[in-house]
Design a protein around this motif. Structure first.
Motif, PDB file in Angstrom:
ATOM      1  N   MET A 116       0.821  -1.206   0.000  1.00 35.47           N
ATOM      2  CA  MET A 116       0.000   0.000   0.000  1.00 35.47           C
ATOM      3  C   MET A 116       0.860   1.264   0.000  1.00 35.47           C
ATOM      4  N   ILE A 117       1.850   1.285   0.888  1.00 33.37           N
ATOM      5  CA  ILE A 117       2.680   2.494   1.003  1.00 33.37           C
ATOM      6  C   ILE A 117       3.547   2.670  -0.240  1.00 33.37           C
ATOM      7  N   ALA A 118       4.167   1.585  -0.698  1.00 28.96           N
ATOM      8  CA  ALA A 118       5.118   1.700  -1.814  1.00 28.96           C
ATOM      9  C   ALA A 118       4.410   2.041  -3.119  1.00 28.96           C
ATOM     10  N   LEU A 119       3.242   1.456  -3.362  1.00 29.43           N
ATOM     11  CA  LEU A 119       2.568   1.745  -4.631  1.00 29.43           C
ATOM     12  C   LEU A 119       1.839   3.078  -4.585  1.00 29.43           C
ATOM     13  N   ASN A 120       1.477   3.517  -3.381  1.00 29.64           N
ATOM     14  CA  ASN A 120       0.890   4.850  -3.185  1.00 29.64           C
ATOM     15  C   ASN A 120      -0.191   5.175  -4.214  1.00 29.64           C
ATOM     16  N   GLN A 121      -1.130   4.252  -4.383  1.00 25.09           N
ATOM     17  CA  GLN A 121      -2.221   4.491  -5.321  1.00 25.09           C
ATOM     18  C   GLN A 121      -3.185   5.517  -4.735  1.00 25.09           C
ATOM     19  N   ASN A 122      -3.902   6.182  -5.613  1.00 26.78           N
ATOM     20  CA  ASN A 122      -4.945   7.111  -5.184  1.00 26.78           C
ATOM     21  C   ASN A 122      -6.270   6.590  -5.718  1.00 26.78           C
ATOM     22  N   LEU A 123      -7.126   6.153  -4.796  1.00 26.74           N
ATOM     23  CA  LEU A 123      -8.349   5.460  -5.197  1.00 26.74           C
ATOM     24  C   LEU A 123      -9.441   6.388  -5.705  1.00 26.74           C
TER      25      LEU A 123
ATOM     26  N   HIS B 100      -0.711  13.413 -12.970  1.00 22.74           N
ATOM     27  CA  HIS B 100      -1.442  13.772 -11.758  1.00 22.74           C
ATOM     28  C   HIS B 100      -0.476  14.232 -10.672  1.00 22.74           C
ATOM     29  N   MET B 101      -1.053  14.526  -9.502  1.00 23.80           N
ATOM     30  CA  MET B 101      -0.245  15.113  -8.435  1.00 23.80           C
ATOM     31  C   MET B 101       0.459  14.052  -7.604  1.00 23.80           C
ATOM     32  N   THR B 102       0.810  12.936  -8.221  1.00 16.55           N
ATOM     33  CA  THR B 102       1.566  11.900  -7.537  1.00 16.55           C
ATOM     34  C   THR B 102       3.024  12.015  -7.955  1.00 16.55           C
ATOM     35  N   SER B 103       3.890  11.407  -7.176  1.00 19.89           N
ATOM     36  CA  SER B 103       5.330  11.503  -7.444  1.00 19.89           C
ATOM     37  C   SER B 103       6.011  10.292  -6.842  1.00 19.89           C
ATOM     38  N   ALA B 336      -0.264  17.246   2.619  1.00 22.04           N
ATOM     39  CA  ALA B 336       1.115  16.761   2.696  1.00 22.04           C
ATOM     40  C   ALA B 336       1.352  15.655   1.677  1.00 22.04           C
ATOM     41  N   HIS B 337       0.272  14.979   1.237  1.00 17.61           N
ATOM     42  CA  HIS B 337       0.480  13.893   0.260  1.00 17.61           C
ATOM     43  C   HIS B 337       0.603  14.425  -1.164  1.00 17.61           C
ATOM     44  N   LYS B 338       0.679  15.714  -1.325  1.00 19.95           N
ATOM     45  CA  LYS B 338       0.979  16.250  -2.657  1.00 19.95           C
ATOM     46  C   LYS B 338       2.440  16.710  -2.642  1.00 19.95           C
ATOM     47  N   GLN B 339       2.706  18.016  -2.613  1.00 15.97           N
ATOM     48  CA  GLN B 339       4.093  18.446  -2.777  1.00 15.97           C
ATOM     49  C   GLN B 339       4.954  18.376  -1.515  1.00 15.97           C
ATOM     50  N   LEU B 340       4.440  17.763  -0.458  1.00 13.76           N
ATOM     51  CA  LEU B 340       5.329  17.470   0.664  1.00 13.76           C
ATOM     52  C   LEU B 340       5.786  16.004   0.612  1.00 13.76           C
ATOM     53  N   TYR B 341       5.375  15.288  -0.434  1.00 17.97           N
ATOM     54  CA  TYR B 341       5.913  13.959  -0.738  1.00 17.97           C
ATOM     55  C   TYR B 341       5.658  12.921   0.354  1.00 17.97           C
ATOM     56  N   ILE B 342       4.451  12.951   0.905  1.00 15.04           N
ATOM     57  CA  ILE B 342       4.045  11.994   1.937  1.00 15.04           C
ATOM     58  C   ILE B 342       3.064  11.011   1.282  1.00 15.04           C
ATOM     59  N   PRO B 343       2.998   9.762   1.728  1.00 15.79           N
ATOM     60  CA  PRO B 343       2.029   8.834   1.116  1.00 15.79           C
ATOM     61  C   PRO B 343       0.582   9.327   1.284  1.00 15.79           C
ATOM     62  N   MET B 344      -0.277   8.818   0.446  1.00 12.71           N
ATOM     63  CA  MET B 344      -1.691   9.192   0.391  1.00 12.71           C
ATOM     64  C   MET B 344      -2.351   9.169   1.777  1.00 12.71           C
ATOM     65  N   GLY B 345      -3.129  10.207   2.042  1.00 14.22           N
ATOM     66  CA  GLY B 345      -3.909  10.213   3.280  1.00 14.22           C
ATOM     67  C   GLY B 345      -3.442  11.226   4.307  1.00 14.22           C
ATOM     68  N   ALA B 346      -2.828  12.329   3.835  1.00 13.22           N
ATOM     69  CA  ALA B 346      -2.290  13.311   4.783  1.00 13.22           C
ATOM     70  C   ALA B 346      -2.677  14.724   4.359  1.00 13.22           C
ATOM     71  N   GLY B 347      -3.828  15.173   4.838  1.00 11.65           N
ATOM     72  CA  GLY B 347      -4.268  16.541   4.571  1.00 11.65           C
ATOM     73  C   GLY B 347      -4.264  17.351   5.856  1.00 11.65           C
TER      74      GLY B 347
END
Lengths: 548, 548
Positions: A116-123, B100-103, B336-347
């Motif tokens: 989950m963390i490594a693939l960092n998908q956005n559902l 998209h806004m993933t990195s 934070a999960h956008k340009q602070l480069y944190i995994p999904m789920g951090a607003g």
């Protein structure tokens, strides 16, 4: 930065390195990870609830509001986290941490969560999740089937339908409950003639169009506090969340519910939803769901079941009858991070009717286009992680019969503990466990006798002193750090509904043995003796009562 | 179940094993984890966006709505996940995934996230989070300071204050925006005389008390779709979200905003909040925040800045001036999960005034008691994970100057790409990058010429054909799987605000090199030639225009 040489420069090359997948098993990062795993395993193995340090002391380590100007090495920072954060965390998975709805987790979830963390998908959309989207739809389908038992044809028609959603995966039960009531509100105030629906025109115009003076959601007085938030957020107002009295088993009284609905209607207030609780947070009680369903059908109300905690009981063929009537609900909340043993952040709401969520559907130009299978068009949240994969994995690895065994053992353990408490002359079981949650307090027989025979004034006074004692025992036990039970306030009918502070215990951790339960009581008994002033006050009052 | 012997029985002993921390480095689970890490690292290293398999085929692997009756071995299930899930996931961190806004993420977050998963803290209350609560309060303080630059005294007074919260950590920008507008709505309709406030009495009574005919939130026509959801949920209605026209740079027109506010007031509609966007999702544009702030002050409106994506720019002393005026906002959303480069789920949402969140404060008996430092009394969500620790770690390991470098490089890369597009005769830059986001389309010079000289009807027709072409190129490129740009619809002023489909590129991944950008254009150029029918239609129309 990861580096063998302790140059702490900020350069773009060193930044690029931290974004790059480390090569080989001997990288610095791999070594750090191994150390971390060893340390965490040790933490998880030690059965101590928390190393005690006053909060005010801990806060000193987290007092600087400036973002550091100097980078730290990963290894140094990891050590810093172990010293300041991990060592002062709560051991929520300790077998003796029985005060809240946390538990040990299946250990296989630790490595799997890496996916989950490594693939960092956005559902929120297929474009950033691909296979995770069908997976989440399947998980929602599984939970839907667990509740509603529709046939294969139903699921092959709706589960992957682009324009439908059987529910929403979300961060937790609060968002799930809000989503359910949002759907219910929008369906109750839907488009009608020239009126374009509450979602378009807002609540004020909706009320004027429908000619209501108010809206109401009805729930037992034991309903979860998140429902008050929901009523506030949705514009209904906390006063629109109408508490219905409960019987001596903390279950809603259907007759009182009926009466209240009639009263509201007479005031031109629209009761648009009734919530049945399947496992109240404070006492673990289950409302008479079938009776509520019948009332809802008669009154044309949305019937929501808040089974955030108790819903997992449906996994057990031996105990799922306790939740009979859940299948009649229009919507159901279940938290996977409670009795499905998933890490924090996994809630779900399921809707019986695949069309129900139409009332909150939304689209945008760059995502969630009409006809796409993007899950984001039916969720309150936007960007979301692939947490559903952990539910999926646990369902497959544990399987339904595995969950059944876990649920059954928890319920049996609660029954054991309830009997143990009853056998102690100096403890009082305040609420019987229906599932694996019970409440009790320390109440030696002579004090109990005095409490029963005291006059109204003395009874209240004595009860207040007992509340202080319960609070003292609970806090001291928590601070001692060997075990943890929580506390709450109830109004038990056996004590004239006096405001009563009780210990609250949730026995969901499969590692909690019966020996621990014995020890918890013994420790509480001993702590009670550490409050001589309070005990002296209590004894004095008992004497006064007995003398009267 | 973890087992060397492939007995697939469900027994309580085997269940207990899966809840128990594995001993030693040679456990089955450790081996599985190593295999998984190798596989994931390989996946992350291969620069391919996604192995292409039609969604309908993928869905077949996720079509069973029954919860398995038979447990699977962890090793078997891990392999199953690798085959069906991981291999058909989107490689959101690929350097060529720029849609998209993933990195790519800092790799140290993978091991550190183990702390979060293994400790499984629940941030709703101190009792289940301990040191994680002060940590999260510090993270909120850091972001608050980044925006509002208050002094040490301010943070030592408020950051750890039991009855205050400088903001809320949440699952993402949508919840953050809803929280901000919830606070704004409740403050605008607060208790007054006999009226107990919207949170208690609901929106209908609030409107009657204040004598308003409607409520409005104003935002540029480029505002995020989540705001529509917020307006719906909060009972304002989507029509209460008033879109203000933008200038040729996709920035809100302050004069138009002023006019609209006056019009609304004339209709007795209360404009209680204005939202400035700091980095629109579609074009990356930044509204003139200082002008909006001045209008809000004059009109007594709550000023919210949606900096979910662009907020991280404040980390750069070289570019933070682009967000001037953010510090004047009453509330700010940052993901934070956008340009602070944190995994999904951090607003996060931050509030200038530590008292602002009082209007949504809530309490319960067993947690969130008054005077406790429980974070849950000021969040829309209930149970939440310890995600803030990853933000904390990244702030320390990357440091502000490290983030500055990342932000600067992204902006410079976008400028490079914008110039590259301008140099190509057959591409058109549709929106200039202000941060690291730009839009463009494929538009060979003779078609551009025809589009400019065509009459209104032909112009619309030609533009529609070009839209089809852009869509075709974008979809084909995505399906080819080497790179990914997204698409959206704009109304560029240079083309008479015609509905125009454009490629959308976000250049936040530090691993995206300039060579990739060249390749993306080259590939798009080639794909355009793979649609001979569509190209023929376009050429025929161009000829018709030129002949006229």
């Amino acid at each position: 930065m990861v580096s063998e040489h302790r140059t702490a420069d900020v350069s773009f090359d060193s930044l690029l390195r931290i974004f790059t997948v480390p090569e080989g098993p001997n990288s610095t990062l791999t070594q750090i990870e191994e150390k971390l795993s060893r340390n965490l395993n040790q933490f998880l193995r030690e059965h101590i609830v928390a190393e005690e340090k006053p909060l005010i002391e801990i806060e000193k380590d987290f007092s600087n509001a400036s973002i550091p100007e100097q980078p730290e090495f990963v290894s140094d920072h990891t050590q810093h986290l172990l010293d300041t954060l991990v060592s002062h965390s709560v051991h929520t998975s300790a077998p003796s941490f029985i005060g809240h709805m946390t538990s040990a987790l299946p250990y296989f979830l630790m490595p799997l969560s890496k996916i989950m963390i490594a693939l960092n998908q956005n559902l929120v959309k297929i474009e950033t999740s691909k296979a995770f989207t069908p997976l989440e739809r399947q998980v929602l389908g599984m939970l839907h089937r667990l509740i509603y038992s529709q046939d294969d044809a139903f699921y092959s028609k709706w589960m992957h339908s682009a324009n439908h959603s059987l529910g929403a995966f979300c961060s937790g039960g609060t968002i799930a409950n809000i989503t359910a009531l949002w759907v219910a509100r929008n369906n109750a105030l839907k488009a009608d003639g020239n009126f374009k629906g509450v979602e378009k025109e807002g609540l004020f115009k909706a009320m004027k169009h429908y000619g209501y003076e108010g809206l109401a959601v009805l729930v037992s007085e034991r309903g979860h506090y998140s429902l008050k938030k929901a009523a506030d957020v949705l514009g209904i107002g906390q006063e629109g969340l109408v508490a219905i009295k409960t019987d001596s088993n903390n279950r809603i009284c259907p007759d009182a519910l009926k009466v209240r609905i009639a009263e509201l209607k007479a005031q031109n207030i629209k009761p648009f939803a009734v919530i049945g609780v399947a496992g109240t947070t404070e006492t673990g009680s289950i409302d008479p769901l079938e009776s509520i369903a019948a009332i809802c059908q008669q009154e044309d109300c949305h019937f929501h079941v808040d089974a955030a905690w108790g819903g997992a009981t449906l996994m057990s063929n031996n105990y799922r009858h306790l939740l009979s009537g859940t299948e009649l609900a229009d919507s159901v909340t279940i938290d996977a991070h409670k009795q499905l043993y998933i890490p924090m952040g996994a809630g779900m709401v399921l809707f019986k009717d695949p069309e129900a969520m139409k009332s909150i559907e939304h689209h945008a130009q760059y995502i969630l286009r009409k006809g796409s299978k993007d899950l984001g068009s039916h969720t309150l949240e936007g960007s979301r992680s692939g947490m559903a994969m952990l539910v999926y994995a646990a369902m497959h690895i544990i399987s339904r019969p595995g969950y059944e065994l876990l649920i059954d053992k928890s319920i049996e353990k609660a029954k054991y503990f309830a009997n143990l408490i009853k056998e102690q002359p100096d403890f009082e079981l305040v609420s019987e466990p229906e599932l694996c949650l019970l409440t009790y307090r320390y109440l030696p027989p002579h004090i109990k006798g005095a409490l029963a025979s005291a006059n109204i004034e003395q009874k209240a006074e004595l009860n207040e002193l007992l509340n202080e004692l319960t609070k003292f025992i609970q806090k001291t036990q928590r601070e001692t750090g060997k075990s943890f039970v929580s506390r709450t306030r109830l109004n038990p009918s056996q004590w004239d509904r006096l405001n009563t502070i009780v210990f609250r215990v949730v026995l969901a951790n499969p590692l909690t043995g019966c020996d621990i339960l014995n020890t918890v009581l013994e420790e509480q008994r001993q702590i009670a003796q550490q409050a001589p002033n309070l005990m002296a006050k209590i004894e004095a009052l008992v004497e006064k009562v007995n003398a009267a």
